[in-house]
Design a protein around this motif. Structure first.
Motif, PDB file in Angstrom:
ATOM      1  N   LYS A  80       2.614  34.828  23.695  1.00 38.43           N
ATOM      2  CA  LYS A  80       3.714  33.988  24.181  1.00 38.43           C
ATOM      3  C   LYS A  80       4.329  33.194  23.035  1.00 38.43           C
ATOM      4  CE  LYS A  80       5.072  30.234  27.122  1.00 38.43           C
ATOM      5  NZ  LYS A  80       4.814  29.314  28.179  1.00 38.43           N
ATOM      6  N   THR A  81       3.501  32.609  22.192  1.00 43.32           N
ATOM      7  CA  THR A  81       3.996  31.822  21.062  1.00 43.32           C
ATOM      8  C   THR A  81       4.841  32.683  20.135  1.00 43.32           C
ATOM      9  OG1 THR A  81       2.050  30.381  21.204  1.00 43.32           O
ATOM     10  CG2 THR A  81       3.280  30.356  19.128  1.00 43.32           C
ATOM     11  N   TYR A  82       4.375  33.890  19.861  1.00 44.50           N
ATOM     12  CA  TYR A  82       5.124  34.811  18.992  1.00 44.50           C
ATOM     13  C   TYR A  82       6.477  35.172  19.614  1.00 44.50           C
ATOM     14  CZ  TYR A  82       6.613  39.103  16.735  1.00 44.50           C
ATOM     15  OH  TYR A  82       7.357  40.064  16.106  1.00 44.50           O
ATOM     16  N   LEU A  83       6.464  35.592  20.872  1.00 36.99           N
ATOM     17  CA  LEU A  83       7.705  36.012  21.520  1.00 36.99           C
ATOM     18  C   LEU A  83       8.733  34.880  21.531  1.00 36.99           C
ATOM     19  CD1 LEU A  83       6.248  38.078  24.497  1.00 36.99           C
ATOM     20  CD2 LEU A  83       7.395  38.971  22.450  1.00 36.99           C
ATOM     21  N   GLU A  84       8.280  33.674  21.862  1.00 37.12           N
ATOM     22  CA  GLU A  84       9.204  32.540  21.892  1.00 37.12           C
ATOM     23  C   GLU A  84       9.717  32.206  20.495  1.00 37.12           C
ATOM     24  OE1 GLU A  84       7.012  29.578  24.076  1.00 37.12           O
ATOM     25  OE2 GLU A  84       7.866  30.274  25.982  1.00 37.12           O
ATOM     26  N   SER A  85       8.881  32.381  19.473  1.00 37.66           N
ATOM     27  CA  SER A  85       9.334  32.107  18.101  1.00 37.66           C
ATOM     28  C   SER A  85      10.410  33.093  17.666  1.00 37.66           C
ATOM     29  CB  SER A  85       8.156  32.152  17.124  1.00 37.66           C
ATOM     30  OG  SER A  85       7.779  33.485  16.833  1.00 37.66           O
ATOM     31  N   LYS A  86      10.469  34.252  18.310  1.00 35.06           N
ATOM     32  CA  LYS A  86      11.472  35.269  18.001  1.00 35.06           C
ATOM     33  C   LYS A  86      12.665  35.213  18.952  1.00 35.06           C
ATOM     34  CE  LYS A  86       9.247  36.990  14.589  1.00 35.06           C
ATOM     35  NZ  LYS A  86       9.740  36.779  13.239  1.00 35.06           N
ATOM     36  N   GLY A  87      12.714  34.179  19.793  1.00 31.11           N
ATOM     37  CA  GLY A  87      13.867  33.978  20.653  1.00 31.11           C
ATOM     38  C   GLY A  87      13.737  34.465  22.073  1.00 31.11           C
TER      39      GLY A  87
END
Length: 166
Positions: A80-87
């Motif tokens: 989740k953290t990764y996906l949100e960091s990519k927008g």
């Protein structure tokens, strides 16, 4: 006449430069944003899957996960953290449990629940077990799998206190 040849080459060079720039921008966008078909999104998911499985007392920070590994809570939080960091928008950590007569009971393998990610109404389950991984999967298909394999029957979305029976 000479001026016409210079203009012709100038336009050709500009066309080549614009083509190269568009290729670069397209590559940057494809590697810098999250979407399921992006090879870097799939590669990050696989990297999470390949980390060691260890039981933790609750979701650990991504930094701790990358040092030692973790369980389903940790894996879901890292994804989740990764996906949100990519927008990515609308990414939720979900979990399932087995409920009988209003009481949570262990599922078939003894676990009390399982966490995973739902994004764009699709399931992302970055588990260590390859036969239990789901990437960009259909929710009804995943529910059927959870019910048949583990006996889970209640689904919780992030920040939800009452589960949805399935």
């Amino acid at each position: 006449m000479r001026n016409i040849n210079i203009n012709k080459w100038f336009y050709i060079l500009v066309l080549i430069a614009l083509t190269l720039l568009s290729l670069y921008v397209g590559f940057y966008i494809s590697t810098a944003t999250a979407f399921p078909q992006n090879p870097s999104t799939q590669a990050y998911f696989d990297k999470i899957c390949n980390m060691p499985h260890i039981n933790t007392p609750g979701p650990q920070s991504p930094e701790v996960f990358w040092q030692q590994g973790g369980n389903c809570d940790d894996r879901a939080l890292v994804l989740k953290t990764y996906l949100e960091s990519k927008g990515a928008k609308g990414v939720q950590i979900c979990w399932v449990s087995r409920m009988e007569n209003g009481t949570m009971v262990p599922c078939y393998n003894g676990a009390m629940g399982h966490s995973f990610v739902v994004w764009n109404n699709r399931v992302y389950n970055p588990t260590l077990n390859e036969s239990h991984r789901f990437y960009d999967a259909d929710i009804p298909e995943f529910k059927q799998f959870l019910s048949e394999i583990y006996g889970f029957n209640t689904w919780y979305f992030e920040n939800q206190t009452v589960g949805i029976q399935f």
